[in-house]
Design a protein around this motif. Structure first.
Motif, PDB file in Angstrom:
ATOM      1  N   ASP A 103       0.852  -1.207   0.000  1.00  0.00           N
ATOM      2  CA  ASP A 103       0.000   0.000   0.000  1.00  0.00           C
ATOM      3  C   ASP A 103       0.882   1.250   0.000  1.00  0.00           C
ATOM      4  OD1 ASP A 103      -2.242  -1.511  -0.049  1.00  0.00           O
ATOM      5  OD2 ASP A 103      -2.708  -1.313   2.089  1.00  0.00           O
ATOM      6  N   ASN A 104       1.933   1.256   0.829  1.00  0.00           N
ATOM      7  CA  ASN A 104       2.863   2.398   0.872  1.00  0.00           C
ATOM      8  C   ASN A 104       3.590   2.576  -0.454  1.00  0.00           C
ATOM      9  OD1 ASN A 104       2.514   3.365   3.434  1.00  0.00           O
ATOM     10  ND2 ASN A 104       4.000   1.967   4.339  1.00  0.00           N
ATOM     11  N   GLN A 105       4.018   1.459  -1.019  1.00  0.00           N
ATOM     12  CA  GLN A 105       4.843   1.545  -2.234  1.00  0.00           C
ATOM     13  C   GLN A 105       4.026   1.934  -3.464  1.00  0.00           C
ATOM     14  OE1 GLN A 105       7.897   1.692  -1.853  1.00  0.00           O
ATOM     15  NE2 GLN A 105       7.899   0.955   0.248  1.00  0.00           N
ATOM     16  N   CYS A 106       2.701   1.831  -3.366  1.00  0.00           N
ATOM     17  CA  CYS A 106       1.850   2.219  -4.509  1.00  0.00           C
ATOM     18  C   CYS A 106       1.609   3.725  -4.530  1.00  0.00           C
ATOM     19  CB  CYS A 106       0.509   1.486  -4.463  1.00  0.00           C
ATOM     20  SG  CYS A 106       0.671  -0.258  -4.861  1.00  0.00           S
ATOM     21  N   GLY A 107       1.957   4.426  -3.464  1.00  0.00           N
ATOM     22  CA  GLY A 107       1.684   5.861  -3.381  1.00  0.00           C
ATOM     23  C   GLY A 107       2.834   6.703  -3.882  1.00  0.00           C
ATOM     24  N   GLU A 108       2.698   8.004  -3.720  1.00  0.00           N
ATOM     25  CA  GLU A 108       3.711   8.954  -4.208  1.00  0.00           C
ATOM     26  C   GLU A 108       5.034   8.837  -3.435  1.00  0.00           C
ATOM     27  OE1 GLU A 108       3.986  10.888  -6.979  1.00  0.00           O
ATOM     28  OE2 GLU A 108       2.273   9.589  -7.384  1.00  0.00           O
ATOM     29  N   ALA A 109       4.975   8.290  -2.195  1.00  0.00           N
ATOM     30  CA  ALA A 109       6.190   8.162  -1.388  1.00  0.00           C
ATOM     31  C   ALA A 109       6.929   6.854  -1.669  1.00  0.00           C
ATOM     32  CB  ALA A 109       5.834   8.249   0.087  1.00  0.00           C
ATOM     33  N   ALA A 110       6.623   6.218  -2.790  1.00  0.00           N
ATOM     34  CA  ALA A 110       7.228   4.919  -3.121  1.00  0.00           C
ATOM     35  C   ALA A 110       8.751   4.981  -3.079  1.00  0.00           C
ATOM     36  CB  ALA A 110       6.779   4.477  -4.509  1.00  0.00           C
ATOM     37  N   GLN A 111       9.340   3.934  -2.507  1.00  0.00           N
ATOM     38  CA  GLN A 111      10.806   3.840  -2.451  1.00  0.00           C
ATOM     39  C   GLN A 111      11.292   2.534  -3.065  1.00  0.00           C
ATOM     40  OE1 GLN A 111      12.103   4.491   1.610  1.00  0.00           O
ATOM     41  NE2 GLN A 111      11.925   6.695   1.320  1.00  0.00           N
ATOM     42  N   ALA A 112      10.355   1.690  -3.498  1.00  0.00           N
ATOM     43  CA  ALA A 112      10.717   0.403  -4.088  1.00  0.00           C
ATOM     44  C   ALA A 112       9.971   0.231  -5.407  1.00  0.00           C
ATOM     45  CB  ALA A 112      10.372  -0.734  -3.131  1.00  0.00           C
ATOM     46  N   PHE A 113      10.637  -0.457  -6.372  1.00  0.00           N
ATOM     47  CA  PHE A 113      10.108  -0.532  -7.727  1.00  0.00           C
ATOM     48  C   PHE A 113      10.331  -1.939  -8.258  1.00  0.00           C
ATOM     49  CE2 PHE A 113      11.386   3.651  -6.542  1.00  0.00           C
ATOM     50  CZ  PHE A 113      10.231   4.373  -6.805  1.00  0.00           C
ATOM     51  N   PRO A 114       9.263  -2.597  -8.717  1.00  0.00           N
ATOM     52  CA  PRO A 114       9.409  -3.995  -9.119  1.00  0.00           C
ATOM     53  C   PRO A 114      10.210  -4.157 -10.396  1.00  0.00           C
ATOM     54  CG  PRO A 114       7.201  -3.214  -9.628  1.00  0.00           C
ATOM     55  CD  PRO A 114       7.885  -2.109  -8.875  1.00  0.00           C
ATOM     56  N   ALA A 115      10.925  -5.283 -10.459  1.00  0.00           N
ATOM     57  CA  ALA A 115      11.657  -5.667 -11.665  1.00  0.00           C
ATOM     58  C   ALA A 115      10.835  -6.732 -12.383  1.00  0.00           C
ATOM     59  CB  ALA A 115      13.036  -6.212 -11.282  1.00  0.00           C
ATOM     60  N   ILE A 116      10.477  -6.460 -13.627  1.00  0.00           N
ATOM     61  CA  ILE A 116       9.621  -7.343 -14.422  1.00  0.00           C
ATOM     62  C   ILE A 116      10.443  -7.934 -15.555  1.00  0.00           C
ATOM     63  CG2 ILE A 116       7.473  -7.459 -15.770  1.00  0.00           C
ATOM     64  CD1 ILE A 116       7.114  -6.401 -12.862  1.00  0.00           C
ATOM     65  N   LEU A 117      10.330  -9.264 -15.728  1.00  0.00           N
ATOM     66  CA  LEU A 117      11.038  -9.908 -16.844  1.00  0.00           C
ATOM     67  C   LEU A 117      10.345  -9.535 -18.145  1.00  0.00           C
ATOM     68  CD1 LEU A 117      11.822 -13.657 -15.997  1.00  0.00           C
ATOM     69  CD2 LEU A 117      13.445 -11.824 -16.521  1.00  0.00           C
ATOM     70  N   ASN A 118      11.086  -8.940 -19.065  1.00  0.00           N
ATOM     71  CA  ASN A 118      10.465  -8.507 -20.324  1.00  0.00           C
ATOM     72  C   ASN A 118       9.846  -9.674 -21.086  1.00  0.00           C
ATOM     73  OD1 ASN A 118      11.183  -5.852 -19.921  1.00  0.00           O
ATOM     74  ND2 ASN A 118      13.128  -6.038 -21.013  1.00  0.00           N
ATOM     75  N   GLN A 119      10.518 -10.841 -21.033  1.00  0.00           N
ATOM     76  CA  GLN A 119      10.048 -11.962 -21.849  1.00  0.00           C
ATOM     77  C   GLN A 119       8.724 -12.543 -21.382  1.00  0.00           C
ATOM     78  OE1 GLN A 119      12.861 -15.142 -22.278  1.00  0.00           O
ATOM     79  NE2 GLN A 119      13.446 -14.432 -24.322  1.00  0.00           N
ATOM     80  N   THR A 120       8.508 -12.542 -20.050  1.00  0.00           N
ATOM     81  CA  THR A 120       7.322 -13.240 -19.516  1.00  0.00           C
ATOM     82  C   THR A 120       6.354 -12.321 -18.775  1.00  0.00           C
ATOM     83  OG1 THR A 120       8.461 -13.652 -17.432  1.00  0.00           O
ATOM     84  CG2 THR A 120       8.701 -15.337 -19.158  1.00  0.00           C
TER      85      THR A 120
END
Ligand SMILES: CC(C)(COP(=O)(O)OP(=O)(O)OC[C@H]1O[C@@H](n2cnc3c(N)ncnc32)[C@H](O)[C@@H]1OP(=O)(O)O)[C@@H](O)C(=O)NCCC(=O)NCCS
Length: 178
Positions: free
Chosen positions: A52-69
């Motif tokens: 919930d915190n990371q979805c807001g404007e104060a986000a400090q973490a960002f998911p890494a998504i595999l481009n292929q899948t």
């Protein structure tokens, strides 16, 4: 602090959404993965609150998504630090996706974003001396070890942990990327 998605050859870093919960839970509840993280292994409820915190404007973490899948395989920490124009970076990846250079690839992209897009002066990172996979990333992306703090972190179990402190300056990064 990530204003738009960053793509590398194998990964995309983007903002979290509430739909990412089950993917994060697969590693953020794992004590082996979270041992060196301040928050430690999370419960299902803690994952929800953290997300919930990371979805807001104060986000400090960002998911890494595999481009292929399109699979979420970990996340990068990236936020302003205490000093001006200074950012901290960090990394957490699912065990099934460790040892393949993904964290280094994502970290290099964040350094470029920091120094080119955000005009950062300095980027720093910390880890424990017992976590070579983490400081190896720092060294591979050109960071220097600036400090070795002895018994500076008091863990909830009463044990004091040491810490390595790494950094890279804008001029150092630009010299590496001439
Ligand atoms: C730290 C972490 C993100 C590394 O992810 P990764 O995908 O394996 O990272 P990379 O593959 O990009 O690079 C890891 C490097 O560390 C090296 N390494 C891994 N384990 C090592 C060990 N036990 N001893 C020495 N080097 C080690 C790898 O060989 C690689 O270096 P190389 O390319 O020169 O061979 C992953 O281990 C992780 O998620 N750990 C749990 C969370 C964590 O501790 N985060 C850091 C908190 S400070």
């Amino acid at each position: 602090m990530l204003n738009y998605p960053l793509a590398t050859s194998r990964l995309t870093l983007r903002r979290f959404t509430t739909q990412d919960e089950s993917a994060i839970r697969t590693y953020a509840t794992d004590p082996r993965v979270m041992h060196y993280l301040e928050e430690g292994p999370m419960t299902q409820e803690q994952v929800q609150a953290w997300l919930d915190n990371q979805c807001g404007e104060a986000a400090q973490a960002f998911p890494a998504i595999l481009n292929q899948t399109g699979q979420l395989i970990g996340h990068m920490v990236f936020h302003l630090w205490f000093a001006p124009q200074t950012y901290e970076i960090g990394w957490v990846f699912h065990p099934a996706h460790q040892g393949k250079g993904y964290a280094t690839e994502a970290a290099a992209a964040l350094l470029r974003y920091a120094f080119v897009d955000l005009q950062a002066h300095r980027v720093i990172a910390t880890c424990q001396p017992e976590n070579p996979a983490s400081y190896r990333i720092m060294e591979k992306i050109g960071m220097r070890r600036e400090g070795y703090f002895r018994q500076c972190i008091l863990r909830p179990d009463g044990v004091w942990w040491d810490e390595y402190f790494y950094a890279i300056l804008a001029e150092e990064w630009h010299n590496m990327n001439l």
